[in-house]
Design an enzyme around this catalytic site. Structure first.
Site, short mmCIF file in Angstrom:
data_model
loop_
_atom_site.label_atom_id
_atom_site.label_comp_id
_atom_site.label_asym_id
_atom_site.label_seq_id
_atom_site.Cartn_x
_atom_site.Cartn_y
_atom_site.Cartn_z
N ALA A 137 0.83 -1.20 0.00
CA ALA A 137 0.00 0.00 0.00
C ALA A 137 0.87 1.26 0.00
O ALA A 137 2.08 1.21 0.24
CB ALA A 137 -0.91 0.00 1.22
N GLU A 155 -1.46 -9.67 -1.50
CA GLU A 155 -2.90 -9.90 -1.45
C GLU A 155 -3.51 -9.87 -2.86
O GLU A 155 -4.45 -10.62 -3.14
CB GLU A 155 -3.56 -8.85 -0.56
CG GLU A 155 -3.24 -9.07 0.91
CD GLU A 155 -3.70 -7.92 1.79
OE1 GLU A 155 -4.48 -8.17 2.72
OE2 GLU A 155 -3.26 -6.78 1.55
N GLY A 197 -0.26 -5.43 0.21
CA GLY A 197 -1.33 -5.44 -0.78
C GLY A 197 -0.93 -6.09 -2.09
O GLY A 197 -1.77 -6.64 -2.79
N GLU A 232 2.54 -6.33 7.21
CA GLU A 232 1.73 -5.32 7.90
C GLU A 232 1.97 -5.29 9.41
O GLU A 232 1.86 -4.24 10.04
CB GLU A 232 0.24 -5.55 7.61
CG GLU A 232 -0.19 -5.24 6.19
CD GLU A 232 -0.04 -6.41 5.24
OE1 GLU A 232 -0.57 -6.34 4.11
OE2 GLU A 232 0.59 -7.42 5.62
#
Length: 255
Positions: free
Chosen positions: A61, A109, A106, A129
């Site tokens: 992110a 993901e 991300g 994270e």
């Protein structure tokens, strides 16, 4: 544009383009959702590649953007974040992630939203994270655990450690490791082969597997049975069976 969709011979490539690391800010997230929905609708897209370019898939992110968000802002944003990735995961066509360089947070993901993952031999994947005092928020705690099992997922998520391509292959996080220069080519070969297959049967197979994993066995078998019988109403089924009887297996054309 920071994310594009280009279509060639039935294969749609959704490519991130936000140098240097393809940080997944809100604009990219929303664009991913738009293009996933477009790929879903378009009949000329029969298979999809997720790609970040030759150097990096996506390093996570946009931390500076997230740092400026307070609790209220993230409550308002978090569903949009998950909706973007869910739109990719629910593309009812074969999807392959071509992973080069970093696929972290991300980025990892996003790769988890694909049906198949081809990684460069220099790729590094992970869910870091926890090192920010957070947990994955775009599906990582759910899709990673379903893919590689809860214990292995907890190892990666609790520690935040990165894994190299070969360990990712051993864990089941990726499905194939190839030289970095061949990642997109091999992803395209995989997607192009399936793009020539029976579109409705492929959709039925994907939805039966994905939906079945979210429920009990009896319900999953019902999902399978309904799709299986429904395919008997399709031209592709007629064409496939006729070709098998007249020419032998594996010779049917579905385009």
């Amino acid at each position: 544009m920071t994310v594009t969709l280009e279509v060639r011979d039935g294969v749609g490539t959704i490519q991130l383009d936000r140098p240097p690391m393809n940080a997944l800010d809100v604009a990219i997230q929303d664009r991913l959702r738009e293009l996933a929905e477009e790929a879903t609708r378009r009949e000329d897209v029969r298979a999809v590649i997720l790609y970040g370019g030759e150097k990096v898939f996506a390093a996570g992110a946009d931390i500076k953007e997230m740092q400026a968000m307070d609790h209220t802002a993230m409550i308002l944003r978090s569903k949009g974040l998950q909706d973007a990735f869910t739109a990719v995961a629910r593309i009812p066509k074969p999807v392959v992630a071509a992973v080069t360089g970093y696929a972290l947070g991300g980025g990892c993901e996003l790769a988890l939203c694909a049906d198949f993952r081809i990684a460069a031999d220099n790729a590094k994947l992970g869910q870091p994270e926890i090192l920010l005092g957070l947990i994955p928020g775009a599906g990582g705690t759910q899709r990673l655990a379903r893919l590689i099992g809860p214990s292995r997922a907890k190892d990666l998520i609790f520690t935040g450690r990165m894994v190299k391509a070969e360990e990712a292959l051993t864990l089941g996080l990726v499905d194939r490791v190839v030289p970095a220069a061949e990642v997109y080519e091999q992803a395209y070969t995989w997607a192009a082969k399936l793009a020539k297959g029976p579109a409705l049967a492929l959709r039925a197979a994907k939805e039966s597997i994905d939906a079945g994993l979210e429920t009990d066995l009896d319900t999953g078998l019902t999902i399978e049975r309904n799709w299986f019988s429904g395919l008997f109403a399709t031209e592709d089924r007629e064409r496939g069976m006729r070709s098998f009887v007249e020419e032998g297996p594996g010779k049917a054309s579905f385009l």
